[in-house]
Design a protein around this motif. Sequence first.
Motif, PDB file in Angstrom:
ATOM      1  N   GLN A   2      -4.520  -5.871   1.625  1.00  0.00           N
ATOM      2  CA  GLN A   2      -5.959  -5.777   1.855  1.00  0.00           C
ATOM      3  C   GLN A   2      -6.399  -6.785   2.917  1.00  0.00           C
ATOM      4  OE1 GLN A   2      -8.618  -3.911   0.650  1.00  0.00           O
ATOM      5  NE2 GLN A   2      -9.995  -5.153   1.897  1.00  0.00           N
ATOM      6  N   THR A  31      -5.246  -1.748   3.997  1.00  0.00           N
ATOM      7  CA  THR A  31      -6.565  -1.314   3.556  1.00  0.00           C
ATOM      8  C   THR A  31      -7.568  -2.342   4.063  1.00  0.00           C
ATOM      9  OG1 THR A  31      -5.620  -0.343   1.570  1.00  0.00           O
ATOM     10  CG2 THR A  31      -7.987  -0.783   1.547  1.00  0.00           C
ATOM     11  N   GLY A  48      -8.485 -10.555  -0.772  1.00  0.00           N
ATOM     12  CA  GLY A  48      -7.592  -9.922   0.184  1.00  0.00           C
ATOM     13  C   GLY A  48      -6.451 -10.822   0.586  1.00  0.00           C
TER      14      GLY A  48
END
Length: 150
Positions: A2, A31, A48
Motif C-alpha cells: 500500500q 495499491t 501503508g
Amino acid sequence: MQANIVFASLTGNNEEVAEIVQRQLDAQGVTTTLTEMSQADAEDLTDGDIAVIVPYTYGEGDLPEEGLDFFEDLLDTDLSGVVFGVAGSGDSWYGDDYCKAVTEFDQQLAQAGATRGAQPLFVDLRPDDDDEPRLAAFTQSLMTAIAKRA
C-alpha cells in the motif's frame, strides 16, 4: 503493498506529479491512495508501506498553508515502518527557495522515523516528458527500498 500519496497543489502541477507517481506505482502492483493534503491525516501514513508527499513551496520558501497541521503532526507520528519519498513542482526562478517545501517535508519524515526510499525530487514548473524518466527512477527507488526491507 500500500502507498499513500499526499499532495498540495495551487496550479495543478503537483497534482500532476502525484498522479504520475500514482500511475507508476499502480503499474507495479501497488495499491495507492491519493489524498489532497488538507484532507490528509499524518496517522494515515502508518497504514501503508510507502508514503509519497508532493508539496508546493509558496512565497519565500513557505510550506503550503493547508499542509501546516499535517507537517507538524508528522513529528507526533511513528513512521518507523514506512518508506518515503518527497517530490514537488516549483519555479527555479526562486533560487534558494526553489522547492524548499520538498526538502523540509523530506527532513520532517526522516525525523518521524520513516526510511528515505528516494532522494527528494524537484520538478521545474509543470512535469514534462523529461520529468517522466526522473519520476520513474524516483518510484523505482521506492520499490527497491521496500524490497530491501522484505
